[in-house]
Design a protein around this motif. Structure first.
Motif, PDB file in Angstrom:
ATOM      1  N   HIS A  33       0.837  -1.197   0.000  1.00 18.44           N
ATOM      2  CA  HIS A  33       0.000   0.000   0.000  1.00 18.44           C
ATOM      3  C   HIS A  33       0.873   1.248   0.000  1.00 18.44           C
ATOM      4  O   HIS A  33       2.069   1.185   0.240  1.00 18.44           O
ATOM      5  N   HIS A  70       0.194   5.836   0.694  1.00 20.05           N
ATOM      6  CA  HIS A  70      -0.740   6.765   1.313  1.00 20.05           C
ATOM      7  C   HIS A  70      -0.952   7.981   0.437  1.00 20.05           C
ATOM      8  O   HIS A  70      -0.170   8.255  -0.474  1.00 20.05           O
ATOM      9  N   GLU A  72       5.037   7.541   6.826  1.00 18.43           N
ATOM     10  CA  GLU A  72       5.050   6.533   7.878  1.00 18.43           C
ATOM     11  C   GLU A  72       6.478   6.298   8.350  1.00 18.43           C
ATOM     12  O   GLU A  72       7.420   6.304   7.553  1.00 18.43           O
ATOM     13  N   TYR A  78       8.433   3.377  10.444  1.00 23.23           N
ATOM     14  CA  TYR A  78       8.377   2.036  11.022  1.00 23.23           C
ATOM     15  C   TYR A  78       9.573   1.865  11.956  1.00 23.23           C
ATOM     16  O   TYR A  78      10.715   2.133  11.570  1.00 23.23           O
ATOM     17  N   ARG A 115       4.731   0.014  -0.116  1.00 19.67           N
ATOM     18  CA  ARG A 115       5.461  -0.690   0.945  1.00 19.67           C
ATOM     19  C   ARG A 115       4.810  -2.019   1.265  1.00 19.67           C
ATOM     20  O   ARG A 115       3.593  -2.147   1.210  1.00 19.67           O
ATOM     21  N   GLN A 130       2.139   7.183  11.780  1.00 18.98           N
ATOM     22  CA  GLN A 130       1.625   7.748  10.532  1.00 18.98           C
ATOM     23  C   GLN A 130       1.157   9.177  10.807  1.00 18.98           C
ATOM     24  O   GLN A 130       0.326   9.409  11.688  1.00 18.98           O
TER      25      GLN A 130
HETATM   26 ZN    ZN Z   1       0.277   2.646   5.865  1.00 24.35          ZN
END
Ligand code: ZN
Length: 129
Positions: free
Chosen positions: A56, A58, A63, A65, A97, A111
């Motif tokens: 996905h 955005h 984001e 991680y 990603r 996020q």
């Molecule tokens: Zn995401």
């Protein structure tokens, strides 16, 4: 999908837990449960050989991680990057990603709207004592 256990909450703060990270499983989103207004934060885990169910990207949110346990691969567009405990990956909104797990991964994903943070740390903090 799990929810965190709320330990204490007032209008001005909320204390919660996702429990022991050695046994944490699945995905837990914090924003709604903890009334967070500045970011969505989730805890996720993947077992050996598992992968996130889809790639996905955005529309406007960056984001970050933060990998707390395990190792695997994060694929960013067409680039595979090895990740391990302690790895931190920032991803711009448009980048596709997907995460694949080699050894049980536990990670946090933060996020927030790209470019939205205008003051932080010493430009926003007010030292009191
Ligand atoms: Zn995401």
């Amino acid at each position: 999908m799990n929810t965190p256990t709320i330990k204490q909450t007032t209008d001005n703060y909320c204390v919660a837990t996702v429990g022991n990270l050695n046994t944490f499983a699945g995905k837990t989103f914090l924003k709604e449960a903890m009334n967070i207004s500045s970011a969505e934060i989730s805890f996720g885990s993947l077992d050996n050989g598992e992968a996130t169910p889809f790639s996905h990207h955005h529309k406007q949110n960056e984001e970050i991680y933060i990998f707390l346990k395990g190792d695997g691969t994060i694929t960013l567009d067409d680039t595979d990057i090895n990740i391990t405990e302690g790895s931190i990956v920032r991803v711009s909104p448009s980048v596709s990603r997907k995460i694949k797990c080699n050894n049980r991964l536990v990670y946090i994903c933060i996020q927030a709207k790209q470019g939205s943070l205008t003051q932080y740390t010493m430009t926003d903090g007010v030292i009191e004592s």
